[in-house]
Design a protein around this motif. Structure first.
Motif, short mmCIF file in Angstrom:
data_model
loop_
_atom_site.label_atom_id
_atom_site.label_comp_id
_atom_site.label_asym_id
_atom_site.label_seq_id
_atom_site.Cartn_x
_atom_site.Cartn_y
_atom_site.Cartn_z
N THR A 1 74.16 6.01 14.40
CA THR A 1 74.12 7.45 14.14
C THR A 1 73.92 7.74 12.66
OG1 THR A 1 76.53 7.50 14.01
CG2 THR A 1 75.55 8.00 16.15
N GLU B 1 81.86 14.87 13.58
CA GLU B 1 82.65 13.66 13.78
C GLU B 1 83.35 13.68 15.14
OE1 GLU B 1 86.40 11.50 11.54
OE2 GLU B 1 85.07 12.79 10.37
N LYS C 1 80.83 12.97 17.90
CA LYS C 1 79.97 11.79 17.66
C LYS C 1 78.52 12.21 17.48
CE LYS C 1 82.94 8.35 19.86
NZ LYS C 1 83.51 7.94 18.59
#
Length: 416
Positions: A56, A254, A257
């Motif tokens: 990511t 966060e 995700k």
């Protein structure tokens, strides 16, 4: 690369080496939670990482620029005296290699080149150079891959590697710093999470009363306060069954995700019967973020209760979160406005359709697949395709029979 990175106190780094292509994903997985950015020494490991799609964080690779190639060609010419038309190359684009030859006043054109983009097995590159050398067509190989050079030398092939230049590494590091600053700015943007739940979904005929609805509201408020604390946000009620949470882009990114999973309602012990629908909005101001969150909530409800969608500050819409098949589409792309005017379909519907086709990498689709991708009823999908067909924006190009006894499904080619 390491010697250049060491000169920059802004970076702390981990140096990772590999010998076999199969090791790349394993190495990435090991360090995935320890880094903010990835810098690859070349296009091949970068290509494998991109294909894996498990990372990511932003990824970069150092390009093999013209000056790197000139240095290698000079070495071959001066030390080895090998004719340039008897050398095999890999990775470079044909036009790029020809330009380098021309600028170096090399009269011949490169004859043997294996151009690739993205990931390609090292064995394939080694085999390409080795076969040319073994049959006497070439006297040496120029590669951009360390492992390929190592294997070719073991096979007896004179192999030279195009190493990244210091200037190319410095340029890439500057791009990484710039990206980090941009990400930090984005992380401090306002994020608004608009949550709506159905107070009546968990009631039965025996318990249906305004007191019970009030108890459910209190219970939900307590759960959301706990969740809000987790993301350092603030909670306010926006009417019966609707709440708004104010936080930042970074914290919510966060928690989800990178906006791929549903916000962590597990900590609230919510169940599917709670029918929680969520819209997330990102914006430069609180007002913009709240407007985007409301838009995201409307799109989430279009899919079905319990969905979560995101609208970013550029009006890009992503979702539903947590689903194996997510789509990304524009809120109001200009090129679809005229098509919307020609049909009875909204811009959002056309934009979703365009995004689905882009993701599938083709222009053909049947009603069953469209219904699954859009999370709508098959009859609604058939109506969309029929409407497009009637306006000349789709045509039947075949039929599929998924089951021997089932009705054939028409396959439409979409022309947007």
């Amino acid at each position: 690369m390491e010697s250049v990175v060491m000169k920059y106190p802004e970076f702390s780094y981990i140096s990772i080496s590999y010998w076999r292509d199969e090791e790349i994903v394993e190495k990435l997985t090991t360090y995935m939670n320890e880094v903010d950015m990835w810098l690859f020494s070349g296009q091949i490991p970068y290509g494998f990482a991109k294909k894996w799609a498990g990372i990511t964080q932003p990824m970069f690779y150092v390009p093999s620029s013209g000056s790197s190639l000139y240095k290698t060609l000079l070495q071959i010419s001066y030390n080895q005296k090998i004719p340039f038309d008897q050398i095999s190359f890999d990775m470079f684009h044909p036009a790029e290699l020809e330009r380098a030859f021309k600028e170096s006043n090399i009269a011949v054109k490169p004859k043997y080149l294996k151009h690739y983009e993205g990931e390609v097995p090292t064995d394939e590159i080694v085999r390409y150079h080795y076969e040319l050398w073994k049959t006497g067509k070439t006297l040496a190989a120029v590669t951009c891959l360390k492992n390929a050079q190592h294997e070719l030398n073991k096979l007896g092939v004179p192999a030279f590697r195009v190493l990244p230049t210091q200037s190319a590494i410095v340029s890439t590091l500057a791009l990484i710093l710039q990206t980090n600053e941009t990400m930090h700015f984005k992380d401090t943007q306002i994020a608004v999470q608009m949550i709506e739940f159905d107070s009546f979904s968990s009631l039965t005929k025996d318990t249906f009363s305004t007191d019970e609805i009030y108890k459910i509201e209190i219970k939900m408020t307590e759960k959301l306060l706990e969740y809000t604390k987790k993301i350092n946000g603030s909670l306010k009620s926006a009417g019966p069954g609707r709440f708004v949470i104010f936080t930042t882009h970074g914290l919510l990114r966060e928690m989800t995700k990178d906006f791929t999973i549903v916000p962590d309602f597990a900590i609230l012990q919510l169940t599917s019967s709670d029918a929680v629908t969520c819209g997330i909005g990102i914006g430069q101001t609180v007002y913009d973020a709240e407007i985007n969150a409301g838009t995201a909530l409307l799109h989430a409800k279009e899919f079905h209760k319990g969905s979560s969608m995101v609208v970013f500050d550029d009006k890009t819409i992503v979702g539903p979160l947590g689903q194996p098949e997510q789509i990304t589409y524009g809120y109001a792309p200009e090129h679809l406005q005229s098509l919307s005017e020609q049909t009875s379909l909204s811009i959002a519907t056309l934009s979703k359709l365009e995004s689905i086709l882009r993701k599938m990498g083709k222009t053909e689709i049947n009603a069953h697949d469209l219904a699954q991708q859009m999370s709508i009823m098959p009859r609604s999908a058939r109506r969309i395709l029929t409407e497009l067909e009637s306006k000349g924006l789709a045509q039947v190009v075949g039929e599929e029979s998924p089951h021997p006894r089932g009705r054939p499904r028409k396959v439409f080619q979409i022309i947007l």
